[in-house]
Design a protein around this motif. Structure first.
Motif, PDB file in Angstrom:
ATOM      1  N   LEU A 125       0.822  -1.201   0.000  1.00  0.00           N
ATOM      2  CA  LEU A 125       0.000   0.000   0.000  1.00  0.00           C
ATOM      3  C   LEU A 125       0.865   1.263   0.000  1.00  0.00           C
ATOM      4  O   LEU A 125       0.527   2.256  -0.657  1.00  0.00           O
ATOM      5  CB  LEU A 125      -0.943  -0.025   1.207  1.00  0.00           C
ATOM      6  N   ALA A 126       1.993   1.220   0.689  1.00  0.00           N
ATOM      7  CA  ALA A 126       2.917   2.359   0.686  1.00  0.00           C
ATOM      8  C   ALA A 126       3.442   2.617  -0.722  1.00  0.00           C
ATOM      9  O   ALA A 126       3.591   3.773  -1.126  1.00  0.00           O
ATOM     10  CB  ALA A 126       4.067   2.113   1.651  1.00  0.00           C
ATOM     11  N   GLU A 127       3.706   1.566  -1.474  1.00  0.00           N
ATOM     12  CA  GLU A 127       4.154   1.730  -2.868  1.00  0.00           C
ATOM     13  C   GLU A 127       3.060   2.391  -3.700  1.00  0.00           C
ATOM     14  O   GLU A 127       3.339   3.277  -4.519  1.00  0.00           O
ATOM     15  CB  GLU A 127       4.534   0.375  -3.471  1.00  0.00           C
ATOM     16  N   LEU A 128       1.820   1.971  -3.509  1.00  0.00           N
ATOM     17  CA  LEU A 128       0.708   2.587  -4.233  1.00  0.00           C
ATOM     18  C   LEU A 128       0.541   4.050  -3.842  1.00  0.00           C
ATOM     19  O   LEU A 128       0.342   4.913  -4.705  1.00  0.00           O
ATOM     20  CB  LEU A 128      -0.595   1.828  -3.965  1.00  0.00           C
ATOM     21  N   LEU A 129       0.617   4.335  -2.539  1.00  0.00           N
ATOM     22  CA  LEU A 129       0.486   5.712  -2.084  1.00  0.00           C
ATOM     23  C   LEU A 129       1.603   6.580  -2.660  1.00  0.00           C
ATOM     24  O   LEU A 129       1.377   7.725  -3.050  1.00  0.00           O
ATOM     25  CB  LEU A 129       0.476   5.787  -0.555  1.00  0.00           C
ATOM     26  N   PHE A 174      -6.199   1.672  -4.524  1.00  0.00           N
ATOM     27  CA  PHE A 174      -6.793   1.940  -3.213  1.00  0.00           C
ATOM     28  C   PHE A 174      -7.683   3.169  -3.277  1.00  0.00           C
ATOM     29  O   PHE A 174      -7.557   4.005  -4.181  1.00  0.00           O
ATOM     30  CB  PHE A 174      -5.717   2.123  -2.134  1.00  0.00           C
ATOM     31  N   VAL A 175      -8.559   3.261  -2.302  1.00  0.00           N
ATOM     32  CA  VAL A 175      -9.371   4.443  -2.081  1.00  0.00           C
ATOM     33  C   VAL A 175      -9.328   4.693  -0.575  1.00  0.00           C
ATOM     34  O   VAL A 175      -9.362   3.750   0.215  1.00  0.00           O
ATOM     35  CB  VAL A 175     -10.813   4.271  -2.612  1.00  0.00           C
ATOM     36  N   GLN A 176      -9.196   5.971  -0.204  1.00  0.00           N
ATOM     37  CA  GLN A 176      -9.115   6.321   1.215  1.00  0.00           C
ATOM     38  C   GLN A 176     -10.188   7.352   1.541  1.00  0.00           C
ATOM     39  O   GLN A 176     -10.339   8.349   0.836  1.00  0.00           O
ATOM     40  CB  GLN A 176      -7.732   6.875   1.562  1.00  0.00           C
ATOM     41  N   LEU A 177     -10.915   7.077   2.613  1.00  0.00           N
ATOM     42  CA  LEU A 177     -12.019   7.930   3.047  1.00  0.00           C
ATOM     43  C   LEU A 177     -11.748   8.445   4.453  1.00  0.00           C
ATOM     44  O   LEU A 177     -11.298   7.686   5.316  1.00  0.00           O
ATOM     45  CB  LEU A 177     -13.314   7.119   3.057  1.00  0.00           C
TER      46      LEU A 177
END
Length: 148
Positions: free
Chosen positions: A15-19, A63-66
């Motif tokens: 997830l850090a790579e995606l972010l 990813f999606v972050q809310l």
């Protein structure tokens, strides 16, 4: 086949790579360690909800972050859909749409009255996706920023 699920600490490195890719899309310098620490804080403080997409091999593709919030005027919950990112290999496969639909369903399950988001004026690809899902461009309010 794309699967959407809640992110866990087990996803932290991928997830850090995606972010980091998301931040680079917005012309920020690459810094995977800072992205990892930011996500570690989100998981630790439980102040956001993160959904991830994974392909048939179990690799994260987006990813999606809310971020939860409230409306004083509406006397209800509103979540800000702050981040949506799909890695280049996962694009044009319905991954972004699946993440957006999952975010909407999650909000519905939690009794959230409204989702809100902002996107860059030039990001027409994202705007087309949002509008195809029924999102409406806000023409009633101006957005302002103040850097501190």
């Amino acid at each position: 086949m794309t699967t959407i699920r809640a992110a866990t600490m087990h996803d932290l490195d991928a997830l850090a790579e995606l972010l980091d890719g998301y931040r680079q899309f917005y012309e920020q310098p690459s810094n995977v360690q800072a992205a990892r620490e930011f996500l570690r804080q989100r998981f630790g403080q439980a102040d956001s909800r993160i959904l991830v997409s994974e392909n048939g091999e179990g690799a994260l593709t987006g990813f999606v972050q809310l971020y939860p919030g409230v409306s004083t005027v509406g006397l209800n919950a509103r979540w800000t859909l702050n981040d949506l990112f799909v890695c280049p290999d996962g694009r044009e496969r319905g991954t972004g749409r699946a993440l957006m639909e999952a975010a909407t369903q999650l909000a519905r399950e939690h009794g959230v009255a409204r989702l809100i988001l902002m996107t860059q004026i030039e990001n027409e690809r994202a705007q087309h996706l949002y509008e195809s899902l029924g999102w409406q461009r806000n023409t009633a309010f101006y957005g302002y920023l103040l850097d501190i």
